[in-house]
Design a protein around this motif. Sequence first.
Motif, PDB file in Angstrom:
ATOM      1  N   CYS A  27       0.878  -1.284   0.126  1.00 43.32           N
ATOM      2  CA  CYS A  27      -0.007  -0.043  -0.004  1.00 43.32           C
ATOM      3  C   CYS A  27       0.834   1.060   0.095  1.00 43.32           C
ATOM      4  O   CYS A  27       1.837   1.395   0.855  1.00 43.32           O
ATOM      5  CB  CYS A  27      -0.985  -0.026   1.169  1.00 43.32           C
ATOM      6  N   GLU A  28       0.441   2.466  -1.003  1.00 43.26           N
ATOM      7  CA  GLU A  28       1.331   3.359  -0.999  1.00 43.26           C
ATOM      8  C   GLU A  28       0.674   4.610  -0.510  1.00 43.26           C
ATOM      9  O   GLU A  28      -0.577   5.030  -1.043  1.00 43.26           O
ATOM     10  CB  GLU A  28       1.650   3.518  -2.551  1.00 43.26           C
ATOM     11  N   PRO A  38      -6.283  12.548   2.374  1.00 41.51           N
ATOM     12  CA  PRO A  38      -5.008  11.861   1.869  1.00 41.51           C
ATOM     13  C   PRO A  38      -5.229  10.575   0.928  1.00 41.51           C
ATOM     14  O   PRO A  38      -6.392   9.936   1.290  1.00 41.51           O
ATOM     15  CB  PRO A  38      -4.368  11.401   3.378  1.00 41.51           C
ATOM     16  N   ASN A  39      -4.365  10.343  -0.064  1.00 40.61           N
ATOM     17  CA  ASN A  39      -4.672   9.484  -1.047  1.00 40.61           C
ATOM     18  C   ASN A  39      -3.809   8.038  -0.807  1.00 40.61           C
ATOM     19  O   ASN A  39      -2.535   8.160  -0.353  1.00 40.61           O
ATOM     20  CB  ASN A  39      -4.465   9.815  -2.525  1.00 40.61           C
ATOM     21  N   VAL A  40      -4.365   7.018  -0.780  1.00 35.59           N
ATOM     22  CA  VAL A  40      -3.792   5.761  -0.764  1.00 35.59           C
ATOM     23  C   VAL A  40      -3.821   4.856  -1.808  1.00 35.59           C
ATOM     24  O   VAL A  40      -5.276   4.739  -2.470  1.00 35.59           O
ATOM     25  CB  VAL A  40      -4.142   4.573   0.444  1.00 35.59           C
ATOM     26  N   ARG A  41      -2.909   4.419  -2.491  1.00 31.91           N
ATOM     27  CA  ARG A  41      -2.944   3.357  -3.697  1.00 31.91           C
ATOM     28  C   ARG A  41      -2.602   1.872  -3.319  1.00 31.91           C
ATOM     29  O   ARG A  41      -1.413   1.687  -2.479  1.00 31.91           O
ATOM     30  CB  ARG A  41      -1.964   3.765  -4.681  1.00 31.91           C
ATOM     31  N   CYS A  42      -3.523   0.993  -3.420  1.00 34.50           N
ATOM     32  CA  CYS A  42      -3.046  -0.410  -3.141  1.00 34.50           C
ATOM     33  C   CYS A  42      -3.597  -1.126  -4.725  1.00 34.50           C
ATOM     34  O   CYS A  42      -4.703  -1.364  -5.215  1.00 34.50           O
ATOM     35  CB  CYS A  42      -4.080  -0.917  -2.193  1.00 34.50           C
ATOM     36  N   GLY A  43      -2.457  -1.710  -5.258  1.00 35.94           N
ATOM     37  CA  GLY A  43      -2.805  -2.261  -6.670  1.00 35.94           C
ATOM     38  C   GLY A  43      -2.861  -1.098  -7.630  1.00 35.94           C
ATOM     39  O   GLY A  43      -2.336  -0.172  -7.531  1.00 35.94           O
ATOM     40  N   ALA A  44      -3.935  -1.412  -8.285  1.00 39.62           N
ATOM     41  CA  ALA A  44      -4.566  -0.386  -9.192  1.00 39.62           C
ATOM     42  C   ALA A  44      -5.800   0.658  -8.796  1.00 39.62           C
ATOM     43  O   ALA A  44      -5.969   1.445  -9.371  1.00 39.62           O
ATOM     44  CB  ALA A  44      -5.154  -1.024 -10.308  1.00 39.62           C
ATOM     45  N   CYS A  83       3.258  12.086  -5.872  1.00 41.29           N
ATOM     46  CA  CYS A  83       1.799  12.026  -6.159  1.00 41.29           C
ATOM     47  C   CYS A  83       1.430  10.786  -6.936  1.00 41.29           C
ATOM     48  O   CYS A  83       1.835  10.371  -7.969  1.00 41.29           O
ATOM     49  CB  CYS A  83       1.619  13.432  -6.974  1.00 41.29           C
ATOM     50  N   ILE A  84       0.098  10.654  -6.489  1.00 42.27           N
ATOM     51  CA  ILE A  84      -0.438   9.487  -7.230  1.00 42.27           C
ATOM     52  C   ILE A  84      -2.077   9.686  -7.906  1.00 42.27           C
ATOM     53  O   ILE A  84      -2.718   9.053  -7.998  1.00 42.27           O
ATOM     54  CB  ILE A  84      -0.904   8.338  -6.201  1.00 42.27           C
ATOM     55  N   GLY A  85      -2.203  11.237  -7.977  1.00 45.62           N
ATOM     56  CA  GLY A  85      -3.274  11.773  -8.644  1.00 45.62           C
ATOM     57  C   GLY A  85      -4.393  12.240  -7.697  1.00 45.62           C
ATOM     58  O   GLY A  85      -4.165  11.839  -6.362  1.00 45.62           O
ATOM     59  N   ASN A  86      -5.531  12.697  -7.870  1.00 43.37           N
ATOM     60  CA  ASN A  86      -6.568  12.970  -7.208  1.00 43.37           C
ATOM     61  C   ASN A  86      -6.421  13.793  -6.212  1.00 43.37           C
ATOM     62  O   ASN A  86      -6.889  13.841  -5.054  1.00 43.37           O
ATOM     63  CB  ASN A  86      -7.065  11.370  -6.623  1.00 43.37           C
ATOM     64  N   CYS A  87      -5.623  15.021  -6.633  1.00 41.99           N
ATOM     65  CA  CYS A  87      -5.102  16.091  -5.637  1.00 41.99           C
ATOM     66  C   CYS A  87      -6.346  16.699  -5.153  1.00 41.99           C
ATOM     67  O   CYS A  87      -7.224  16.989  -5.863  1.00 41.99           O
ATOM     68  CB  CYS A  87      -4.181  16.873  -6.159  1.00 41.99           C
ATOM     69  N   GLY A  88      -6.239  17.127  -3.746  1.00 41.16           N
ATOM     70  CA  GLY A  88      -7.143  17.609  -3.241  1.00 41.16           C
ATOM     71  C   GLY A  88      -8.411  17.146  -2.395  1.00 41.16           C
ATOM     72  O   GLY A  88      -9.058  17.465  -1.763  1.00 41.16           O
TER      73      GLY A  88
END
Length: 249
Positions: A31-32, A75-81, A67-72
Motif C-alpha cells: 500500500c502506497e 490523503p490518498n492511498v494506492r493499493c494495486g491499481a 503524487c498518485i493523482g486525485n489531488c485535493g
Amino acid sequence: VARVPKERMTYMLLVLSCTLLRSAALTVGLCEVCGNKSCRKLKSDKTLRMFKDLVQPYDLEVQSVGCIGNCGAGPNVRCGATVYPGVVSPATVAAICSIEHGVEIPDSVIESYESFVSGLALKKGAAVLKFTEALFCDDLADFPKARASYLLARSEANLDVSKKSLAAQKDALLACRTDPKSARVWWALRDTLKSAGKPYSALTALLGLVMNVRDAPARKAAISDAEKLCRKSNKLDHPMCLLVKEFTS
C-alpha cells in the motif's frame, strides 16, 4: 499460418510468466500513501503512521510515495491499481486492508486506535486519559508499533503537564522496549530526558538508537547529536561522553 518453433514458444512462455510474476510482486502486499504537498497538508503523515501501526503483524508493506493523482481529495492511498481518497480513520485503513489483501484487523484494535486518534485532539489530562483507554486492549500485544505510538503520545501529553514528569519518562522508556528497532522511540526518549534536565541520560537514549536501529542516516544523526550534547555539557571526561567517543572512533 507459420508455426512457432517449440524452443521459441517455450522461451516466450517463460518470459510471459516472469513478467506476470514481477507485476504481481509489485502490487501484492503493498500500500502506497501519497506524500506529495497537497496530501501532506491533509495530514498524510498520520495516515502513513496509521498503516504502519495497524499492518505490522501482517505481511504487508507500506511506503510513502510521490503524487498518485486525485489531488485535493487526500490523503490518498494506492493499493494495486485502486486509489482510495480521504483515508483518515482506522476503520478505513482496516477496510482497505481487508478488501485488497484479505487482512482482518481485530475490531478491538480498531476501536483502540480510534480512542488514540481522538486523544490527539485533546490536551493534557484529558489526552492522557484517552491514551490510557487506548492502551487497555488485549489484542494490542500483537501490534507493538501501535502500542508504542500510544505510549509516546501519552508521554508527550504528560510533558505538557510537567517538563520533569516521571510518567512521561517512563512511557518513553516503555515505548523503546516495545518497538526498539524504531528510531522515533529513541528520539522521543532523548527529548523527554533532556527536557527533564538529564543530558547524560539523554545520551543513553541516543546510544540505544545506535545499537538497536539499522537505519544508517538515523544512527549517524544520533551520534552527531550525542557529540553536540557532550560538547555543550563541557564535561568531555564524563563516562557517558567517553562512551560516545568510543562509538565515534
